[in-house]
Design an enzyme around this catalytic site. Structure first.
Site, mmCIF file in Angstrom:
data_model
loop_
_atom_site.group_PDB
_atom_site.id
_atom_site.type_symbol
_atom_site.label_atom_id
_atom_site.label_comp_id
_atom_site.label_asym_id
_atom_site.label_seq_id
_atom_site.Cartn_x
_atom_site.Cartn_y
_atom_site.Cartn_z
ATOM 1 C CG ASP A 278 -1.859 0.965 1.147
ATOM 2 O OD1 ASP A 278 -2.211 1.618 -0.105
ATOM 3 O OD2 ASP A 278 -2.670 1.622 2.034
ATOM 4 C CG ASP B 110 -1.201 2.209 6.545
ATOM 5 O OD1 ASP B 110 -1.552 1.326 7.169
ATOM 6 O OD2 ASP B 110 -1.849 2.791 5.942
HETATM 7 P P1 ADP Z 1 -4.495 4.203 7.820
HETATM 8 O O1 ADP Z 1 -4.552 2.454 7.767
HETATM 9 O O2 ADP Z 1 -5.574 4.921 8.700
HETATM 10 O O3 ADP Z 1 -3.992 4.790 6.738
HETATM 11 P P2 ADP Z 1 -1.871 4.701 8.943
HETATM 12 O O4 ADP Z 1 -0.853 3.862 9.691
HETATM 13 O O5 ADP Z 1 -1.404 5.475 7.454
HETATM 14 O O6 ADP Z 1 -3.429 4.131 9.004
HETATM 15 O O7 ADP Z 1 -1.878 6.284 9.943
HETATM 16 C C1 ADP Z 1 -2.817 7.214 9.550
HETATM 17 C C2 ADP Z 1 -2.144 8.515 9.656
HETATM 18 O O8 ADP Z 1 -1.676 8.694 10.925
HETATM 19 C C3 ADP Z 1 -0.776 8.864 8.816
HETATM 20 O O9 ADP Z 1 -1.040 9.416 7.555
HETATM 21 C C4 ADP Z 1 -0.068 9.412 9.703
HETATM 22 O O10 ADP Z 1 -0.432 11.015 9.359
HETATM 23 C C5 ADP Z 1 -0.541 9.378 11.239
HETATM 24 N N1 ADP Z 1 0.465 8.492 11.762
HETATM 25 C C6 ADP Z 1 0.244 7.127 11.704
HETATM 26 N N2 ADP Z 1 1.428 6.406 12.620
HETATM 27 C C7 ADP Z 1 1.938 7.453 13.054
HETATM 28 C C8 ADP Z 1 3.505 7.459 13.884
HETATM 29 N N3 ADP Z 1 3.843 6.259 14.203
HETATM 30 N N4 ADP Z 1 3.531 8.912 14.372
HETATM 31 C C9 ADP Z 1 3.015 9.991 13.803
HETATM 32 N N5 ADP Z 1 1.988 9.931 13.227
HETATM 33 C C10 ADP Z 1 1.532 8.836 12.558
HETATM 34 MG MG MG Z 2 -2.233 5.004 5.614
#
Ligand code: ADP
Ligand code: MG
Length: 347
Positions: A188, A205
Protein backbone atom coordinates in the site's frame (compact mmCIF):
# COMPACT_ATOMS: atom_id res chain seq x y z
CA UNK A 1 -4.66 16.32 10.53
CA UNK A 2 -3.15 17.85 13.61
CA UNK A 3 -3.54 16.37 17.02
CA UNK A 4 -5.73 18.45 19.28
CA UNK A 5 -3.60 18.84 22.29
CA UNK A 6 -5.89 18.54 25.22
CA UNK A 7 -3.89 18.00 28.32
CA UNK A 8 -5.57 17.15 31.56
CA UNK A 9 -8.76 15.44 30.56
CA UNK A 10 -7.00 12.32 29.42
CA UNK A 11 -9.68 10.30 27.65
CA UNK A 12 -12.24 12.92 26.71
CA UNK A 13 -11.09 13.60 23.19
CA UNK A 14 -10.60 9.98 22.35
CA UNK A 15 -13.97 8.84 23.61
CA UNK A 16 -15.77 11.79 22.09
CA UNK A 17 -14.95 10.39 18.69
CA UNK A 18 -17.35 7.57 19.54
CA UNK A 19 -15.23 5.13 17.59
CA UNK A 20 -14.02 2.99 20.42
CA UNK A 21 -16.10 -0.03 21.16
CA UNK A 22 -16.55 -0.86 24.86
CA UNK A 23 -13.78 -3.46 25.00
CA UNK A 24 -11.27 -1.19 23.29
CA UNK A 25 -12.22 1.59 25.68
CA UNK A 26 -11.64 -0.73 28.63
CA UNK A 27 -8.17 -1.68 27.42
CA UNK A 28 -7.24 1.96 26.87
CA UNK A 29 -8.50 2.87 30.38
CA UNK A 30 -6.38 0.06 31.79
CA UNK A 31 -3.38 1.44 29.95
CA UNK A 32 -3.98 4.81 31.59
CA UNK A 33 -4.51 3.30 35.03
CA UNK A 34 -1.50 1.01 34.92
CA UNK A 35 0.77 3.81 33.79
CA UNK A 36 1.50 2.54 30.29
CA UNK A 37 0.07 5.85 29.12
CA UNK A 38 0.16 9.14 30.95
CA UNK A 39 -2.36 10.88 28.74
CA UNK A 40 -4.11 10.57 25.42
CA UNK A 41 -4.57 13.58 23.23
CA UNK A 42 -6.56 14.09 20.07
CA UNK A 43 -6.96 12.12 16.93
CA UNK A 44 -4.05 12.46 14.52
CA UNK A 45 -5.90 10.58 11.83
CA UNK A 46 -9.34 9.05 11.50
CA UNK A 47 -9.22 6.46 8.77
CA UNK A 48 -11.52 3.82 7.44
CA UNK A 49 -9.78 0.96 9.17
CA UNK A 50 -7.94 2.60 12.01
CA UNK A 51 -7.69 5.74 14.08
CA UNK A 52 -4.38 7.13 15.23
CA UNK A 53 -4.10 9.13 18.45
CA UNK A 54 -1.28 11.14 19.89
CA UNK A 55 -0.36 10.20 23.45
CA UNK A 56 2.39 10.29 26.06
CA UNK A 57 3.79 7.26 27.81
CA UNK A 58 3.67 6.97 31.58
CA UNK A 59 5.78 4.98 34.00
CA UNK A 60 5.69 1.34 33.14
CA UNK A 61 8.32 -1.34 33.21
CA UNK A 62 10.01 -1.91 29.90
CA UNK A 63 8.72 1.29 28.36
CA UNK A 64 10.52 4.58 28.05
CA UNK A 65 8.53 6.98 30.18
CA UNK A 66 7.18 10.37 29.26
CA UNK A 67 7.73 10.20 25.54
CA UNK A 68 5.31 11.01 22.76
CA UNK A 69 3.73 8.03 21.10
CA UNK A 70 1.16 7.18 18.47
CA UNK A 71 -1.68 4.81 19.27
CA UNK A 72 -3.11 3.05 16.27
CA UNK A 73 -6.47 1.53 17.07
CA UNK A 74 -7.75 -0.86 14.46
CA UNK A 75 -11.47 -0.51 14.21
CA UNK A 76 -13.49 -3.54 15.09
CA UNK A 77 -16.07 -2.21 12.66
CA UNK A 78 -13.78 -2.45 9.66
CA UNK A 79 -15.68 -1.94 6.45
CA UNK A 80 -15.86 -5.47 5.11
CA UNK A 81 -17.47 -6.60 8.31
CA UNK A 82 -19.65 -3.59 8.78
CA UNK A 83 -22.03 -4.48 5.98
CA UNK A 84 -22.46 -7.97 7.24
CA UNK A 85 -22.89 -6.79 10.80
CA UNK A 86 -25.78 -4.61 9.68
CA UNK A 87 -27.61 -7.66 8.51
CA UNK A 88 -26.97 -9.52 11.71
CA UNK A 89 -27.71 -6.80 14.21
CA UNK A 90 -31.29 -6.74 15.26
CA UNK A 91 -31.79 -10.33 14.27
CA UNK A 92 -32.42 -12.22 17.50
CA UNK A 93 -30.76 -15.36 16.10
CA UNK A 94 -27.39 -13.64 16.00
CA UNK A 95 -27.45 -12.15 19.44
CA UNK A 96 -24.82 -14.63 20.63
CA UNK A 97 -22.06 -12.21 19.48
CA UNK A 98 -20.11 -15.02 17.88
CA UNK A 99 -19.50 -13.03 14.70
CA UNK A 100 -18.41 -10.02 16.71
CA UNK A 101 -15.97 -12.26 18.53
CA UNK A 102 -14.44 -13.54 15.30
CA UNK A 103 -14.15 -10.04 13.91
CA UNK A 104 -12.20 -8.98 16.96
CA UNK A 105 -9.87 -11.91 16.47
CA UNK A 106 -9.25 -10.91 12.89
CA UNK A 107 -8.60 -7.27 13.72
CA UNK A 108 -6.25 -8.40 16.45
CA UNK A 109 -4.30 -10.39 13.87
CA UNK A 110 -4.15 -7.29 11.71
CA UNK A 111 -2.56 -5.26 14.52
CA UNK A 112 -0.18 -8.12 15.22
CA UNK A 113 0.84 -8.21 11.59
CA UNK A 114 1.64 -4.51 11.57
CA UNK A 115 3.73 -4.95 14.72
CA UNK A 116 5.70 -7.86 13.30
CA UNK A 117 6.29 -6.10 10.00
CA UNK A 118 7.54 -2.99 11.79
CA UNK A 119 9.95 -5.11 13.82
CA UNK A 120 11.28 -6.78 10.70
CA UNK A 121 11.80 -3.43 9.08
CA UNK A 122 13.52 -1.93 12.07
CA UNK A 123 15.97 -4.81 12.29
CA UNK A 124 16.87 -4.09 8.66
CA UNK A 125 17.54 -0.49 9.60
CA UNK A 126 14.52 0.95 7.81
CA UNK A 127 13.13 4.10 9.39
CA UNK A 128 9.66 3.25 10.64
CA UNK A 129 7.80 3.61 13.94
CA UNK A 130 9.07 1.42 16.74
CA UNK A 131 6.37 -0.78 18.24
CA UNK A 132 6.13 -0.11 21.96
CA UNK A 133 3.20 -2.21 23.08
CA UNK A 134 0.52 -4.33 21.46
CA UNK A 135 -2.76 -5.18 23.16
CA UNK A 136 -5.36 -6.83 20.97
CA UNK A 137 -6.35 -4.24 18.35
CA UNK A 138 -4.30 -1.45 19.92
CA UNK A 139 -0.76 -0.74 18.82
CA UNK A 140 1.36 1.81 20.65
CA UNK A 141 4.37 2.95 18.65
CA UNK A 142 6.90 5.73 18.60
CA UNK A 143 5.58 9.05 17.34
CA UNK A 144 6.97 10.42 14.08
CA UNK A 145 6.76 14.13 14.67
CA UNK A 146 6.93 16.45 17.63
CA UNK A 147 4.70 18.18 20.19
CA UNK A 148 1.64 16.42 18.89
CA UNK A 149 2.27 17.42 15.31
CA UNK A 150 2.89 14.42 13.08
CA UNK A 151 5.57 14.76 10.42
CA UNK A 152 4.13 15.64 7.01
CA UNK A 153 3.31 12.82 4.65
CA UNK A 154 4.97 12.99 1.23
CA UNK A 155 1.56 14.14 0.02
CA UNK A 156 1.99 17.34 2.04
CA UNK A 157 5.70 17.95 1.59
CA UNK A 158 6.79 21.05 -0.32
CA UNK A 159 10.42 21.05 -1.39
CA UNK A 160 12.26 21.79 -4.63
CA UNK A 161 12.96 19.25 -7.35
CA UNK A 162 16.49 18.55 -6.20
CA UNK A 163 15.25 17.54 -2.76
CA UNK A 164 12.49 15.44 -4.32
CA UNK A 165 15.16 13.59 -6.19
CA UNK A 166 16.87 12.69 -2.92
CA UNK A 167 13.55 11.55 -1.44
CA UNK A 168 12.92 9.47 -4.55
CA UNK A 169 16.25 7.72 -4.11
CA UNK A 170 15.45 7.02 -0.45
CA UNK A 171 12.11 5.53 -1.47
CA UNK A 172 13.46 3.17 -4.12
CA UNK A 173 16.36 2.06 -1.95
CA UNK A 174 13.93 1.41 0.89
CA UNK A 175 11.72 -0.66 -1.42
CA UNK A 176 14.77 -2.77 -2.30
CA UNK A 177 15.77 -3.18 1.30
CA UNK A 178 12.25 -4.17 2.30
CA UNK A 179 12.22 -6.75 -0.44
CA UNK A 180 15.65 -8.30 0.04
CA UNK A 181 16.32 -7.85 3.74
CA UNK A 182 12.83 -7.97 5.20
CA UNK A 183 11.31 -10.23 2.54
CA UNK A 184 8.35 -7.89 2.50
CA UNK A 185 6.29 -6.00 -0.06
CA UNK A 186 4.55 -2.95 1.40
CA UNK A 187 1.45 -3.43 -0.76
CA UNK A 188 0.00 0.00 0.00
CA UNK A 189 2.90 2.25 -0.83
CA UNK A 190 1.80 5.78 -1.59
CA UNK A 191 2.50 9.41 -0.74
CA UNK A 192 0.06 8.93 2.17
CA UNK A 193 2.06 6.18 3.84
CA UNK A 194 5.47 7.80 3.69
CA UNK A 195 6.43 10.57 6.06
CA UNK A 196 9.30 13.03 5.83
CA UNK A 197 10.98 14.59 8.80
CA UNK A 198 14.38 16.21 9.21
CA UNK A 199 15.40 14.95 5.77
CA UNK A 200 14.56 11.40 6.68
CA UNK A 201 11.99 9.21 5.02
CA UNK A 202 9.71 7.19 7.30
CA UNK A 203 7.65 4.24 6.19
CA UNK A 204 4.32 3.68 7.97
CA UNK A 205 1.09 1.70 7.65
CA UNK A 206 2.40 -1.82 7.12
CA UNK A 207 -0.45 -3.96 8.43
CA UNK A 208 -1.16 -5.11 4.88
CA UNK A 209 2.49 -5.63 3.94
CA UNK A 210 3.01 -9.22 2.80
CA UNK A 211 5.83 -11.71 2.96
CA UNK A 212 7.36 -12.64 -0.39
CA UNK A 213 5.73 -16.03 0.08
CA UNK A 214 2.33 -14.51 -0.55
CA UNK A 215 1.01 -15.66 -3.94
CA UNK A 216 0.26 -12.09 -4.95
CA UNK A 217 3.40 -10.49 -3.50
CA UNK A 218 4.83 -9.58 -6.89
CA UNK A 219 1.53 -8.21 -8.09
CA UNK A 220 1.38 -5.99 -5.02
CA UNK A 221 4.94 -4.91 -5.71
CA UNK A 222 3.95 -4.02 -9.25
CA UNK A 223 1.18 -1.82 -7.86
CA UNK A 224 3.62 -0.14 -5.46
CA UNK A 225 6.01 0.51 -8.35
CA UNK A 226 3.28 2.14 -10.41
CA UNK A 227 2.28 4.29 -7.47
CA UNK A 228 5.82 5.51 -6.72
CA UNK A 229 6.88 5.90 -10.36
CA UNK A 230 3.77 7.98 -10.97
CA UNK A 231 4.20 10.16 -7.91
CA UNK A 232 7.83 11.09 -8.53
CA UNK A 233 7.36 11.46 -12.28
CA UNK A 234 4.58 13.97 -11.60
CA UNK A 235 6.82 15.77 -9.08
CA UNK A 236 9.15 16.48 -12.00
CA UNK A 237 12.04 14.32 -10.83
CA UNK A 238 14.22 13.70 -13.89
CA UNK A 239 15.07 10.21 -15.18
CA UNK A 240 12.72 8.36 -12.86
CA UNK A 241 12.48 4.67 -13.61
CA UNK A 242 9.33 3.47 -15.32
CA UNK A 243 7.16 1.15 -13.19
CA UNK A 244 8.65 -1.84 -14.93
CA UNK A 245 12.20 -0.65 -14.53
CA UNK A 246 11.57 0.15 -10.89
CA UNK A 247 10.19 -3.35 -10.38
CA UNK A 248 13.34 -4.83 -11.88
CA UNK A 249 15.47 -2.54 -9.74
CA UNK A 250 13.70 -3.67 -6.57
CA UNK A 251 13.93 -7.40 -7.23
CA UNK A 252 17.29 -7.47 -9.09
CA UNK A 253 19.78 -9.74 -7.36
CA UNK A 254 22.64 -8.80 -9.69
CA UNK A 255 22.81 -5.47 -7.88
CA UNK A 256 23.76 -7.14 -4.63
CA UNK A 257 27.19 -6.16 -3.42
CA UNK A 258 27.56 -3.28 -5.86
CA UNK A 259 27.42 0.35 -4.76
CA UNK A 260 23.71 1.00 -4.96
CA UNK A 261 24.07 4.73 -5.63
CA UNK A 262 26.37 4.07 -8.56
CA UNK A 263 23.97 1.45 -9.79
CA UNK A 264 21.09 3.92 -9.70
CA UNK A 265 23.22 6.55 -11.42
CA UNK A 266 23.97 4.12 -14.22
CA UNK A 267 20.30 3.36 -14.73
CA UNK A 268 19.46 7.06 -14.75
CA UNK A 269 22.15 7.83 -17.29
CA UNK A 270 20.76 5.07 -19.43
CA UNK A 271 17.24 6.50 -19.13
CA UNK A 272 18.29 10.06 -20.00
CA UNK A 273 20.42 8.95 -22.95
CA UNK A 274 17.64 6.83 -24.40
CA UNK A 275 15.00 9.37 -25.24
CA UNK A 276 15.05 11.48 -22.10
CA UNK A 277 12.16 12.04 -19.73
CA UNK A 278 8.86 10.46 -20.62
CA UNK A 279 5.49 11.08 -19.06
CA UNK A 280 4.13 8.34 -16.85
CA UNK A 281 1.34 7.81 -19.37
CA UNK A 282 3.90 7.06 -22.09
CA UNK A 283 5.81 4.78 -19.75
CA UNK A 284 2.70 2.84 -18.86
CA UNK A 285 1.88 2.46 -22.54
CA UNK A 286 5.36 1.08 -23.24
CA UNK A 287 5.08 -1.25 -20.26
CA UNK A 288 1.56 -2.34 -21.17
CA UNK A 289 2.48 -6.00 -21.44
CA UNK A 290 4.29 -5.97 -18.13
CA UNK A 291 1.34 -4.25 -16.55
CA UNK A 292 -1.08 -6.93 -17.70
CA UNK A 293 0.88 -10.08 -17.15
CA UNK A 294 0.51 -12.02 -13.98
CA UNK A 295 3.94 -12.36 -12.47
CA UNK A 296 4.45 -15.78 -10.98
CA UNK A 297 6.04 -15.86 -7.59
CA UNK A 298 8.22 -18.90 -8.02
CA UNK A 299 8.88 -21.93 -10.13
CA UNK A 300 6.05 -23.93 -8.70
CA UNK A 301 3.72 -21.18 -9.84
CA UNK A 302 4.41 -21.70 -13.55
CA UNK A 303 4.55 -24.68 -15.81
CA UNK A 304 5.51 -24.94 -19.47
CA UNK A 305 2.91 -26.31 -21.85
CA UNK A 306 3.67 -28.65 -24.80
CA UNK A 307 3.08 -25.90 -27.38
CA UNK A 308 5.89 -23.80 -25.93
CA UNK A 309 3.67 -21.39 -24.03
CA UNK A 310 3.72 -21.14 -20.31
CA UNK A 311 0.93 -21.42 -17.87
CA UNK A 312 1.14 -19.49 -14.67
CA UNK A 313 -0.96 -20.32 -11.71
CA UNK A 314 -1.73 -18.81 -8.38
CA UNK A 315 -3.76 -20.47 -5.73
CA UNK A 316 -7.13 -20.07 -7.37
CA UNK A 317 -6.70 -19.22 -10.99
CA UNK A 318 -4.72 -20.16 -14.00
CA UNK A 319 -3.43 -17.47 -16.31
CA UNK A 320 -2.13 -17.94 -19.79
CA UNK A 321 1.22 -16.32 -20.38
CA UNK A 322 2.40 -16.15 -23.98
CA UNK A 323 6.05 -16.81 -24.72
CA UNK A 324 6.57 -13.29 -26.00
CA UNK A 325 6.24 -12.06 -22.47
CA UNK A 326 9.11 -14.11 -21.21
CA UNK A 327 11.43 -11.22 -21.97
CA UNK A 328 10.58 -10.06 -18.52
CA UNK A 329 13.71 -10.73 -16.55
CA UNK A 330 12.16 -12.71 -13.72
CA UNK A 331 9.93 -14.83 -15.82
CA UNK A 332 12.84 -15.44 -18.12
CA UNK A 333 15.15 -16.51 -15.35
CA UNK A 334 12.54 -18.83 -14.01
CA UNK A 335 11.94 -20.36 -17.40
CA UNK A 336 15.62 -21.07 -17.82
CA UNK A 337 15.80 -22.60 -14.41
CA UNK A 338 12.77 -24.68 -15.14
CA UNK A 339 14.24 -25.86 -18.42
CA UNK A 340 17.51 -26.83 -16.78
CA UNK A 341 15.64 -28.83 -14.19
CA UNK A 342 13.73 -30.53 -16.96
CA UNK A 343 16.92 -31.37 -18.85
CA UNK A 344 18.52 -32.81 -15.76
CA UNK A 345 15.50 -34.95 -15.16
CA UNK A 346 15.67 -36.44 -18.66
CA UNK A 347 19.39 -37.21 -18.37
P1 ADP B 1 -4.46 4.15 7.91
O1 ADP B 1 -4.70 2.68 7.78
O2 ADP B 1 -5.60 4.87 8.52
O3 ADP B 1 -3.99 4.78 6.63
P2 ADP B 1 -1.81 4.86 8.94
O4 ADP B 1 -0.91 3.93 9.66
O5 ADP B 1 -1.45 5.24 7.55
O6 ADP B 1 -3.28 4.25 9.01
O7 ADP B 1 -1.94 6.16 9.82
C1 ADP B 1 -2.79 7.22 9.44
C2 ADP B 1 -2.09 8.55 9.65
O8 ADP B 1 -1.74 8.71 11.02
C3 ADP B 1 -0.79 8.71 8.88
O9 ADP B 1 -0.99 9.23 7.60
C4 ADP B 1 0.00 9.66 9.75
O10 ADP B 1 -0.36 11.00 9.45
C5 ADP B 1 -0.47 9.33 11.14
N1 ADP B 1 0.45 8.39 11.81
C6 ADP B 1 0.44 7.04 11.74
N2 ADP B 1 1.43 6.50 12.47
C7 ADP B 1 2.09 7.54 13.03
C8 ADP B 1 3.22 7.65 13.91
N3 ADP B 1 3.86 6.58 14.36
N4 ADP B 1 3.62 8.89 14.27
C9 ADP B 1 2.97 9.98 13.82
N5 ADP B 1 1.90 9.95 13.00
C10 ADP B 1 1.46 8.75 12.60
MG1 MG C 1 -2.28 5.03 5.67
Amino acid sequence: TRANRVRGNKMDVATEEKVMDPRTKTIVFKMLNSGVLREIHGVVSAGKEANVYHAVTGDYEGIESNVECAIKIFKTSMNEFKNRAEYLEGDYRFKNKKSQHNTRKLIKLWAEKETRNLKRMRSAGIQCPEPILLRENILIMSFIGRDGFPAPRLRDVEVDTQVWKGIYHSVIKTMRKMYHQCKLVHADLSEYNLMYRKRVLWVIDVAQAVDLDHPLALDFLKKDCVSMATFFNKKGVQSTMSPRRLFDFVVETAAEGVDIDQYIEKIEQDISSSGGPKSIEEQLKEDAVFMQVYIPRNLSAIRPLPDGTVEARNDQDYFEVVTGLSTHSILYAMLEENQKEGEEETK
